[in-house]
Design an enzyme around this catalytic site. Structure first.
Site, PDB file in Angstrom:
ATOM      1  N   HIS A  81     -21.941 -16.847  62.726  1.00  0.00           N
ATOM      2  CA  HIS A  81     -20.969 -15.852  62.967  1.00  0.00           C
ATOM      3  C   HIS A  81     -20.827 -15.738  60.849  1.00  0.00           C
ATOM      4  O   HIS A  81     -21.840 -16.725  59.886  1.00  0.00           O
ATOM      5  CB  HIS A  81     -20.198 -17.701  62.158  1.00  0.00           C
ATOM      6  CG  HIS A  81     -18.530 -16.713  62.019  1.00  0.00           C
ATOM      7  ND1 HIS A  81     -18.364 -17.058  61.022  1.00  0.00           N
ATOM      8  CD2 HIS A  81     -17.588 -17.316  63.647  1.00  0.00           C
ATOM      9  CE1 HIS A  81     -16.731 -16.545  61.291  1.00  0.00           C
ATOM     10  NE2 HIS A  81     -16.213 -17.115  62.162  1.00  0.00           N
ATOM     11  N   GLY A 163     -14.749 -18.692  38.162  1.00  0.00           N
ATOM     12  CA  GLY A 163     -16.673 -18.460  38.350  1.00  0.00           C
ATOM     13  C   GLY A 163     -17.572 -18.189  37.132  1.00  0.00           C
ATOM     14  O   GLY A 163     -17.195 -16.369  37.562  1.00  0.00           O
ATOM     15  N   PRO A 164     -18.788 -17.919  37.949  1.00  0.00           N
ATOM     16  CA  PRO A 164     -19.206 -17.385  37.259  1.00  0.00           C
ATOM     17  C   PRO A 164     -19.750 -16.221  37.547  1.00  0.00           C
ATOM     18  O   PRO A 164     -19.380 -15.558  38.919  1.00  0.00           O
ATOM     19  CB  PRO A 164     -20.906 -17.733  37.197  1.00  0.00           C
ATOM     20  CG  PRO A 164     -20.270 -18.637  38.594  1.00  0.00           C
ATOM     21  CD  PRO A 164     -19.203 -19.298  38.345  1.00  0.00           C
ATOM     22  N   PRO A 169     -27.437 -20.043  43.618  1.00  0.00           N
ATOM     23  CA  PRO A 169     -28.746 -19.939  44.139  1.00  0.00           C
ATOM     24  C   PRO A 169     -28.685 -20.571  45.812  1.00  0.00           C
ATOM     25  O   PRO A 169     -29.234 -20.191  46.503  1.00  0.00           O
ATOM     26  CB  PRO A 169     -29.474 -20.371  44.343  1.00  0.00           C
ATOM     27  CG  PRO A 169     -28.388 -21.287  42.828  1.00  0.00           C
ATOM     28  CD  PRO A 169     -27.335 -20.617  43.199  1.00  0.00           C
ATOM     29  N   GLY A 172     -24.177 -19.732  48.024  1.00  0.00           N
ATOM     30  CA  GLY A 172     -23.101 -18.838  47.697  1.00  0.00           C
ATOM     31  C   GLY A 172     -21.767 -18.365  46.644  1.00  0.00           C
ATOM     32  O   GLY A 172     -22.218 -18.898  45.631  1.00  0.00           O
TER      33      GLY A 172
END
Length: 540
Positions: A81, A163-164, A169, A172
Site C-alpha cells: 500500500h 509542522g516543519p 527522518p 515521514g
C-alpha cells in the site's frame, strides 16, 4: 452528546505488538471507545478505529500518532500500500451531534498539534483541505515517503500546512482530514494476474473516468495466492460496495476470471449494508420478504458480496456503539461506581435488592434536602430562617450515613435468611433448629427495612420543613428529595410486608404491621404537603 469517529491508518501490519501498542493509546484515552484494530501483512498497514467525544478523539489521535512515530521507521518499511508516514492518514468522521464543519475544525486542531508537538509535517486533505488539489488524498501522498523526502522544503507545492518544512527522518509526514464515512472494501479475484487487477482498478476509479467516489488499486496478495482490487469508497451513496462488486465481477468475467471473495476492513454503517442488499435484489431482479428485517438484509448482503470474516456486531458501527458510554468528566468520575452498583443490582444475585435500593433512595432524598439547605444558609434574603435551616441541615447530615448504612444491614439480613434455609433438616432436632433460625432471620429481615422506613420518615419531616422556608431557586430539589424519601419509605415497607406472613410470632406481626401502616400514612401526608408547597412556589 457529539460523537466523532477517527480512523487513522498506520504503516505497520506485520508486528502485532506495534499495532497493539498504538491501539492501546486510543483504548486508554478517557472519553474514547476503541472500535477496532485490523492489520494487513501484505499491505503492511493497520487501521485503528475509535470514537467518542470530540476533544477526547483529538487527544487519542495525537497519542496514537506519537506512539507510531516512536515505533515505526519508514526507512525500513515495505508493503503493497502507498504510504508517506508512520501515522499515514488521520480522518475525522461525523457520527452524531456534530457536522462536517465541526470535524474540519477538529482535523485542523489535531494537525497543528501533530506538527508542533511531534515535529511531523502535516497535510490537510478532504473537507479540511486548504488547497483544492489536496482534497484528494492520492495527490497529497504522491511520491510516497521517498519522493516527498526529496521535494519537501524544495518545491513550494509540497509545503505542509503545519509542522516543519522537512520530512521526519523515520515518521515521514501525515495527512489529516475530515470526510464522510469511508468504506474500505476489497475484492479478491480468482487469479494471480496483477496486470488484470490493475486494469480493473483503473477502469473503476473515479479519477480515470470510472465510478464516482471510488479510489482503487490493483494489488498482489502473495500469502493468498491471488490478486486484489483494493478500494476506498468515499461516499457509499454514490457508489456502494454492491455496485463496485457488480462492476468488478463484470470486468473480471470478460477475461474469464471469477470473484473469489470480498472483505470490508473496519466499520460500515447499517444504512450501507441495507443499500447493498436492496441494490443487489434490484440488479438480480429478486424480491425479498416484505418488511425485511435488518438481520435478513445484512445476511443477504454478506452472502451476495461473498463477504469473508464479517462480524455484524463488531463491524456495523451502530451495533458497535449501541452501548457506548463515554468517560464522565473528572468531576463525575464516581459515576463508574454508581454504574457498578446498578450492574450489581440488576444481576441475578439476590442481594443487593429492594431493601438496599430503599436505603439508596432515602440517602438521595437526604442529600437533596441538604443541598437546598446549603443554598439557603448564608443568604441575606433568608436571614430570618437561618437557625431553623441549620438545624434541619444538621439533622439530615446525621441521618444520611445512617440510612445508607442500612444498605449493608438489609443485605446481611437477607443473607442470614438464606443461610438459615440452607441448614440441614434430616432429623427432628435439625428441623427445629432450622425453623428457629429461619424465624429469627425473618424477623431480622423485617427489622432492617423498618429502620430504613423510620429514618427516611424522620428525614422527610426535615425536607418538608426546608421546603417551606428554603431557597426558592432550588425548591424543586426539595420536591425531588421528598419524592425520593417517599419512595424509600414505601420500598422499605414493602420489604417489611413480604416477610410478615412467614413470621409465627403474633405480637411481632401485629406490631410491625401497624408500623408499616403508620409509615405509609404519615409519608403520604408529608409528601402531599411538601409537593403542594413546591408547586405553589414554582407556579404550577
Amino acid at each position: 452528546m457529539p460523537t466523532v469517529e477517527c480512523v487513522p491508518n498506520f504503516s505497520e501490519g506485520r508486528r502485532q505488538e506495534v499495532v497493539d501498542a498504538i491501539a492501546d493509546c486510543a483504548r486508554r484515552t478517557p472519553g474514547v471507545r476503541l472500535l477496532g484494530a485490523e492489520r494487513d501483512p501484505d499491505h503492511n498497514r493497520c487501521v485503528i478505529t475509535f470514537a467518542g467525544e470530540p476533544d477526547a478523539v483529538v487527544a487519542a489521535a495525537l497519542s496514537c500518532a506519537g506512539k507510531a512515530r516512536e515505533l515505526i521507521d519508514l526507512r525500513e518499511h515495505r508493503g503493497e500500500h502507498p504510504r508517506m508516514g508512520a501515522a499515514d492518514v488521520i480522518p475525522f468522521v461525523p457520527i452524531e451531534g456534530i457536522d462536517m464543519a465541526g470535524c474540519v475544525e477538529l482535523a485542523r486542531r489535531c494537525a497543528r498539534r501533530i506538527g508542533d508537538e511531534l515535529e511531523i509535517p502535516v497535510y490537510l486533505y478532504g473537507e479540511a483541505a486548504t488547497r483544492e488539489e489536496r482534497r484528494n488524498l492520492s495527490n497529497v501522498r504522491e511520491g510516497e515517503f521517498e519522493g516527498l523526502r526529496e521535494k519537501i522544503g524544495v518545491d513550494p507545492a509540497r509545503d505542509p500546512d503545519f509542522g516543519p518544512r522537512r520530512i521526519h527522518p523515520t515518521a515521514g509526514a501525515t495527512a489529516v482530514g475530515a470526510r464522510f464515512f469511508l468504506i474500505a472494501y476489497n475484492v479478491n479475484l480468482q487469479s494471480k494476474d496483477l496486470k488484470l487487477a490493475k486494469r480493473i482498478a483503473k477502469a473503476i476509479r473515479e479519477k480515470d473516468g470510472g465510478m464516482p467516489g471510488v479510489r482503487a488499486l490493483g494489488l498482489e496478495l502473495k500469502d493468498k495466492g491471488c490478486v486484489q482490487v483494493s478500494m476506498n469508497l468515499v461516499d457509499y451513496r454514490q457508489t456502494s460496495p454492491a455496485q463496485a462488486y457488480a462492476r468488478i465481477a463484470e470486468l473480471a468475467a470478460a477475461e474469464g476470471v471469477e470473484i473469489r471473495e470480498s472483505e470490508i476492513i473496519g466499520l460500515v454503517p447499517q444504512e450501507a449494508l441495507e443499500l447493498c442488499a436492496r441494490q443487489t435484489m434490484e440488479m438480480k431482479k429478486l424480491r425479498g420478504p416484505d418488511n425485511a428485517s435488518q438481520v435478513w438484509l445484512n445476511q443477504f448482503a454478506m452472502e451476495t458480496l461473498k463477504l469473508q470474516e464479517f462480524a455484524p456486531q463488531e463491524q456495523i458501527i451502530e451495533l458497535k456503539l449501541s452501548d457506548f458510554s463515554p468517560e464522565p468528566p473528572a468531576r463525575f468520575a464516581y459515576l463508574k461506581e454508581v454504574g457498578r452498583f446498578l450492574d450489581d443490582l440488576a444481576s441475578a444475585a439476590p442481594t443487593p435488592g429492594g431493601g438496599a435500593a430503599a436505603a439508596v433512595l432515602g440517602a438521595t432524598g437526604c442529600a437533596l434536602g441538604e443541598m437546598v439547605a446549603n443554598l439557603t444558609v448564608g443568604k441575606k434574603k433568608y436571614a430570618e430562617v437561618q437557625e431553623q435551616v441549620k438545624a434541619d441541615l444538621k439533622a439530615l447530615e446525621e441521618l444520611r450515613p445512617r440510612v445508607l448504612q442500612l444498605f449493608i444491614e438489609d443485605a446481611q439480613a437477607f443473607d442470614a435468611f438464606g443461610q438459615a434455609g440452607a441448614m440441614p433438616k434430616d432429623t427432628d432436632i435439625q428441623k427445629a433448629e432450622r425453623k428457629l433460625a429461619m424465624q429469627a432471620a425473618l424477623k431480622g429481615a423485617t427489622e432492617s427495612p423498618e429502620k430504613t422506613a423510620r429514618l427516611c420518615l424522620e428525614a422527610l419531616k426535615h425536607v418538608a420543613a426546608i421546603a417551606k422556608v428554603g431557597n426558592r431557586h432550588a425548591i424543586s430539589d426539595c420536591g425531588v428529595g421528598a419524592l425520593s424519601l417517599f419512595a424509600g419509605i414505601n420500598a422499605a415497607v414493602l420489604n417489611m410486608r413480604i416477610n410478615l406472613p412467614g413470621i409465627e410470632d403474633g405480637d411481632f406481626k401485629a406490631r410491625f404491621g401497624k408500623l408499616a401502616d403508620t409509615y405509609e400514612s404519615e409519608a403520604r401526608t408529608l409528601l402531599e404537603s411538601t409537593l403542594s408547597v413546591v408547586r405553589a412556589a414554582i407556579g404550577s
